[in-house]
Design a protein around this motif. Structure first.
Motif, PDB file in Angstrom:
ATOM      1  N   ASP A   1       0.888  -1.327  -0.091  1.00 17.33           N
ATOM      2  CA  ASP A   1       0.061   0.199  -0.122  1.00 17.33           C
ATOM      3  C   ASP A   1       0.965   1.225   0.139  1.00 17.33           C
ATOM      4  O   ASP A   1       0.476   2.325  -0.590  1.00 17.33           O
ATOM      5  N   VAL A   2       1.815   1.400   0.971  1.00 19.01           N
ATOM      6  CA  VAL A   2       2.755   2.504   0.930  1.00 19.01           C
ATOM      7  C   VAL A   2       3.471   2.567  -0.531  1.00 19.01           C
ATOM      8  O   VAL A   2       3.477   3.817  -0.892  1.00 19.01           O
ATOM      9  N   ALA A   3       4.058   1.509  -0.997  1.00 21.15           N
ATOM     10  CA  ALA A   3       4.600   1.700  -2.349  1.00 21.15           C
ATOM     11  C   ALA A   3       3.770   2.243  -3.463  1.00 21.15           C
ATOM     12  O   ALA A   3       4.061   3.145  -4.206  1.00 21.15           O
ATOM     13  N   PRO A  17       6.773   3.602   6.655  1.00 25.05           N
ATOM     14  CA  PRO A  17       5.717   4.534   6.765  1.00 25.05           C
ATOM     15  C   PRO A  17       5.987   5.436   5.344  1.00 25.05           C
ATOM     16  O   PRO A  17       7.082   5.663   4.876  1.00 25.05           O
ATOM     17  N   LEU A  18       4.878   5.838   4.766  1.00 28.55           N
ATOM     18  CA  LEU A  18       4.672   6.708   3.531  1.00 28.55           C
ATOM     19  C   LEU A  18       5.776   8.248   3.833  1.00 28.55           C
ATOM     20  O   LEU A  18       6.479   8.468   2.759  1.00 28.55           O
ATOM     21  N   HIS A  19       5.410   8.630   4.954  1.00 28.72           N
ATOM     22  CA  HIS A  19       6.221   9.908   5.115  1.00 28.72           C
ATOM     23  C   HIS A  19       7.716   9.797   5.120  1.00 28.72           C
ATOM     24  O   HIS A  19       8.344  10.881   4.636  1.00 28.72           O
ATOM     25  N   LEU A  20       8.311   8.567   5.357  1.00 31.15           N
ATOM     26  CA  LEU A  20       9.584   8.390   5.489  1.00 31.15           C
ATOM     27  C   LEU A  20      10.232   8.563   3.794  1.00 31.15           C
ATOM     28  O   LEU A  20      11.077   9.357   3.381  1.00 31.15           O
ATOM     29  N   LEU A  21       9.463   7.926   2.914  1.00 36.45           N
ATOM     30  CA  LEU A  21       9.764   8.036   1.510  1.00 36.45           C
ATOM     31  C   LEU A  21       9.467   9.381   1.045  1.00 36.45           C
ATOM     32  O   LEU A  21      10.580  10.211   0.251  1.00 36.45           O
ATOM     33  N   THR A  72      16.999   7.640   3.812  1.00 36.48           N
ATOM     34  CA  THR A  72      16.832   6.573   2.722  1.00 36.48           C
ATOM     35  C   THR A  72      17.553   5.334   3.329  1.00 36.48           C
ATOM     36  O   THR A  72      17.179   4.145   3.027  1.00 36.48           O
ATOM     37  N   LEU A  73      18.313   5.400   4.456  1.00 32.89           N
ATOM     38  CA  LEU A  73      18.992   4.117   5.069  1.00 32.89           C
ATOM     39  C   LEU A  73      17.695   3.458   5.733  1.00 32.89           C
ATOM     40  O   LEU A  73      17.711   2.228   5.558  1.00 32.89           O
ATOM     41  N   HIS A  74      16.824   4.367   6.136  1.00 33.08           N
ATOM     42  CA  HIS A  74      15.850   3.637   6.867  1.00 33.08           C
ATOM     43  C   HIS A  74      14.702   2.859   6.123  1.00 33.08           C
ATOM     44  O   HIS A  74      14.012   2.097   6.182  1.00 33.08           O
ATOM     45  N   VAL A  75      14.709   3.619   4.812  1.00 38.49           N
ATOM     46  CA  VAL A  75      13.473   2.756   3.740  1.00 38.49           C
ATOM     47  C   VAL A  75      14.336   1.453   3.397  1.00 38.49           C
ATOM     48  O   VAL A  75      13.328   0.529   3.284  1.00 38.49           O
ATOM     49  N   THR A  76      15.481   1.355   3.280  1.00 40.15           N
ATOM     50  CA  THR A  76      15.959   0.004   2.883  1.00 40.15           C
ATOM     51  C   THR A  76      16.213  -1.091   3.856  1.00 40.15           C
ATOM     52  O   THR A  76      15.814  -1.969   3.925  1.00 40.15           O
ATOM     53  N   ILE A  77      16.661  -0.493   5.287  1.00 34.06           N
ATOM     54  CA  ILE A  77      16.601  -1.316   6.471  1.00 34.06           C
ATOM     55  C   ILE A  77      15.406  -1.778   7.091  1.00 34.06           C
ATOM     56  O   ILE A  77      15.435  -3.003   7.808  1.00 34.06           O
ATOM     57  N   ASP A  78      14.284  -1.082   6.976  1.00 32.70           N
ATOM     58  CA  ASP A  78      12.936  -1.507   7.601  1.00 32.70           C
ATOM     59  C   ASP A  78      12.284  -2.286   6.401  1.00 32.70           C
ATOM     60  O   ASP A  78      10.964  -2.366   6.804  1.00 32.70           O
ATOM     61  N   ASN A  79      12.496  -2.789   5.601  1.00 38.10           N
ATOM     62  CA  ASN A  79      11.682  -3.672   4.628  1.00 38.10           C
ATOM     63  C   ASN A  79      10.969  -4.830   5.073  1.00 38.10           C
ATOM     64  O   ASN A  79      11.452  -5.429   6.087  1.00 38.10           O
ATOM     65  N   ALA A  80      10.090  -5.249   4.385  1.00 44.24           N
ATOM     66  CA  ALA A  80       9.267  -6.176   4.993  1.00 44.24           C
ATOM     67  C   ALA A  80       9.625  -7.691   4.245  1.00 44.24           C
ATOM     68  O   ALA A  80       9.096  -8.515   4.809  1.00 44.24           O
ATOM     69  N   ALA A 114      11.481  -4.819   9.501  1.00 39.28           N
ATOM     70  CA  ALA A 114       9.890  -4.942   9.784  1.00 39.28           C
ATOM     71  C   ALA A 114       9.440  -6.641   9.896  1.00 39.28           C
ATOM     72  O   ALA A 114       8.669  -6.895  10.523  1.00 39.28           O
ATOM     73  N   GLN A 115      10.313  -7.431   9.011  1.00 34.15           N
ATOM     74  CA  GLN A 115      10.128  -8.771   8.911  1.00 34.15           C
ATOM     75  C   GLN A 115      10.344  -9.412  10.376  1.00 34.15           C
ATOM     76  O   GLN A 115       9.962 -10.079  10.882  1.00 34.15           O
ATOM     77  N   LYS A 116      11.732  -8.778  10.575  1.00 33.33           N
ATOM     78  CA  LYS A 116      12.089  -9.664  12.028  1.00 33.33           C
ATOM     79  C   LYS A 116      11.325  -9.049  13.302  1.00 33.33           C
ATOM     80  O   LYS A 116      11.247  -9.811  14.092  1.00 33.33           O
ATOM     81  N   ALA A 117      10.620  -7.888  13.131  1.00 33.33           N
ATOM     82  CA  ALA A 117       9.756  -7.522  14.279  1.00 33.33           C
ATOM     83  C   ALA A 117       8.576  -8.692  14.403  1.00 33.33           C
ATOM     84  O   ALA A 117       8.386  -8.753  15.375  1.00 33.33           O
ATOM     85  N   VAL A 118       8.013  -8.819  13.339  1.00 33.15           N
ATOM     86  CA  VAL A 118       7.173  -9.844  13.241  1.00 33.15           C
ATOM     87  C   VAL A 118       7.509 -11.222  13.868  1.00 33.15           C
ATOM     88  O   VAL A 118       6.996 -11.839  14.974  1.00 33.15           O
ATOM     89  N   GLN A 119       8.622 -11.702  13.336  1.00 31.61           N
ATOM     90  CA  GLN A 119       9.057 -13.089  13.709  1.00 31.61           C
ATOM     91  C   GLN A 119       9.434 -13.025  15.284  1.00 31.61           C
ATOM     92  O   GLN A 119       9.247 -14.101  15.795  1.00 31.61           O
ATOM     93  N   ALA A 120       9.863 -11.768  15.803  1.00 30.74           N
ATOM     94  CA  ALA A 120      10.123 -11.586  17.177  1.00 30.74           C
ATOM     95  C   ALA A 120       9.057 -12.261  17.924  1.00 30.74           C
ATOM     96  O   ALA A 120       9.146 -12.501  19.066  1.00 30.74           O
ATOM     97  N   VAL A 121       7.865 -11.567  17.677  1.00 34.02           N
ATOM     98  CA  VAL A 121       6.564 -11.737  18.450  1.00 34.02           C
ATOM     99  C   VAL A 121       6.461 -13.131  18.493  1.00 34.02           C
ATOM    100  O   VAL A 121       5.973 -13.749  19.499  1.00 34.02           O
ATOM    101  N   LEU A 122       6.252 -13.635  17.111  1.00 33.21           N
ATOM    102  CA  LEU A 122       5.971 -15.074  16.946  1.00 33.21           C
ATOM    103  C   LEU A 122       6.877 -16.056  17.721  1.00 33.21           C
ATOM    104  O   LEU A 122       6.654 -17.200  18.516  1.00 33.21           O
ATOM    105  N   ASP A 123       8.207 -15.725  17.998  1.00 33.60           N
ATOM    106  CA  ASP A 123       9.045 -16.644  18.663  1.00 33.60           C
ATOM    107  C   ASP A 123       9.125 -16.484  19.917  1.00 33.60           C
ATOM    108  O   ASP A 123       9.351 -17.513  20.720  1.00 33.60           O
ATOM    109  N   LEU A 124       8.480 -15.402  20.543  1.00 32.85           N
ATOM    110  CA  LEU A 124       8.453 -15.027  22.132  1.00 32.85           C
ATOM    111  C   LEU A 124       7.105 -15.310  22.737  1.00 32.85           C
ATOM    112  O   LEU A 124       6.959 -15.135  23.807  1.00 32.85           O
ATOM    113  N   LEU A 125       6.086 -15.482  21.777  1.00 29.47           N
ATOM    114  CA  LEU A 125       4.936 -15.727  22.304  1.00 29.47           C
ATOM    115  C   LEU A 125       4.934 -17.225  23.195  1.00 29.47           C
ATOM    116  O   LEU A 125       5.708 -18.117  22.961  1.00 29.47           O
TER     117      LEU A 125
END
Length: 458
Positions: A75-77, A207-211, A228-236, A241-252
């Motif tokens: 959606d952001v893209a 977030p869109l505002h970062l772009l 721009t560094l955060h645009v690349t490093i936070d990719n899904a 962003a992907q690591k953030a989701v996985q962390a929740v699943l791993d620590l449930l």
């Protein structure tokens, strides 16, 4: 109490401590005090109550979060593609009407950017637990893995210095809220693990505002590399962003109360929505208000420094500067006398000629940001015929990292590590990876040593 017990338990009730003073005082105390645990606990308790009043927009089923993050990124893209199409069709910038507004934004968000990643600091002690691997990778990447060319705080400090934005007196108190939250979460660590990983989940979404910010900063001649560094490093796909989701699943928790754990994750997620966000800060900018606020900050230093030979409407400059209430009238008097010609090239204004240029009579009185405020206020709707120089990222040298051996903190750290085994060295290094230390030479060295030693451990 074991770490696993703390992970799945409700945070202890805060001690009876009232974080007296403004938010900046809390921010400074959390960043600099040696024992800020009680303050962090009290502040977090209050802010989590505030977050609980906000709508819960996090999907209930965590197994759908990877798809949810991917959909958000799509959606952001799409929205960004529409923005680019509008700009290429001749549309105006959406965020920054002038360079002064962009610099105002960079300064206003500085309290948050200067503690980038701080919410994860308290998890470093769990470096041997593979469930924390993604979170620790995220934190270490915020620290640039010890490379000053990639350390986010170092990069932002350089950006502020380049544009004379280090004057923290110009930053509104409310703009310290998110930074204080990040510091408090970092201090709480595993005691507030669900809230920490929930906050991380929200903060690491693109977030869109970062772009848009990156694009428009570049147009205004401001290096956008931090963004721009955060645009690349936070990719899904493979990023934070992907690591953030996985962390929740791993620590449930497997058998403990998952519903309560996820409730707390959601509260942490909503902490991101407290205070003014980037868009609100940008939209709140008023050029004339910021100009007058800047002049008021300088007024006490200049109210006795001017000669009496020059008068405007019967008053000397010193008399005009004697009280803050007279500043708007003084600026109008300068216009009435022709010293300021609004909506024209600022070079046509005598006042601008006094403050800009090496031979200016008031050279050095105003820093780069302050002069930009004056310039853009005078220029108004006047547009220069010169095409602005688009900023390009300056080359970063990452191949070799010089260690300032004469730095006293580096010397002390090296001395402390002498004779220690690997595990003891890691324990010695972790405090140097703290938010107030990691961007300094010893902290950068400690980050590299921590990564090296961690990789060697079985």
């Amino acid at each position: 109490m074991t770490v696993l017990t703390r992970l799945h338990s409700t945070p202890a009730q805060p001690q009876a401590i009232n974080p007296a003073g403004n938010i900046r005082c809390i921010y400074d105390a959390l960043l600099k005090d040696e024992n800020p645990q009680a303050l962090a606990q009290s502040f977090l308790h209050e802010q989590l109550q505030n977050a609980g009043q906000l709508p819960d927009t996090l999907p209930q089923d965590p197994t759908t979060w990877h798809a949810w993050v991917a959909e958000h990124c799509t959606d952001v893209a799409q929205q960004y593609a529409e923005y680019l199409q509008q700009r290429k069709a001749g549309g105006a910038r959406q965020f920054f009407t002038c360079k002064a507004q962009a610099l105002y934004f960079l300064q206003a968000v500085a309290p948050t950017k200067l503690v980038d990643g701080a919410w994860l600091y308290g998890l470093l002690a769990q470096w041997q637990d593979p469930r924390f691997a993604g979170l620790l990778t995220t934190y270490l990447e915020e620290l640039g893995d010890g490379n000053p060319a990639q350390n986010h705080v170092v990069i932002y400090r350089k950006l502020l210095a380049e544009h004379d934005l280090q004057d923290s007196a110009a930053i509104a108190d409310e703009h310290y809220l998110q930074g204080a939250l990040q510091l408090a979460l970092g201090i709480a660590g595993v005691d507030c693990l669900p809230e920490v990983i929930g906050y991380n989940l929200g903060y690491e979404q693109l977030p869109l505002h970062l772009l848009i910010t990156s694009y428009e900063l570049s147009e205004l001649g401001i290096d956008p590399y931090y963004f721009t560094l955060h645009v690349t490093i936070d990719n899904a796909s493979t990023g934070h962003a992907q690591k953030a989701v996985q962390a929740v699943l791993d620590l449930l928790p497997l058998e403990a109360d998952r519903a309560d754990f996820l409730r707390r994750v959601s509260l942490g997620y909503r902490l991101n929505d407290l205070g003014q966000g980037s868009r609100a800060i940008i939209e709140n900018f008023d050029l004339e208000r910021e100009l007058l606020a800047m002049l008021e900050r300088k007024r006490p230093f200049g109210q006795h420094m001017h000669s009496d030979y020059c008068r405007f409407e019967g008053q000397t400059v010193n008399q005009w500067l004697s009280t803050p209430e007279q500043l708007p009238g003084f600026m109008q008097a300068l216009q009435d006398k022709g010293w300021i010609k609004r909506n024209e090239d600022p070079q046509n204004s005598r006042f601008w000629q006094l403050i800009a240029g090496d031979g200016a009579a008031m050279f050095g009185v105003f820093n780069a940001y302050e002069k930009q405020l004056v310039h853009d206020w005078i220029a108004g709707d006047w547009k220069s015929s010169e095409k602005p120089k688009v900023a390009r990222r300056r080359p970063q040298t990452a191949a070799s990292i010089a260690v300032p051996e004469q730095d006293p903190d580096v010397q002390q750290l090296n001395a402390a590590l002498q004779g220690q085994d690997g595990l003891t060295q890691i324990a010695t290094l972790i405090p140097w990876l703290a938010p107030d230390r990691h961007a300094h030479p010893a902290g950068l060295l400690a980050t590299r040593r921590f990564i090296e030693l961690k990789s060697r451990q079985p």
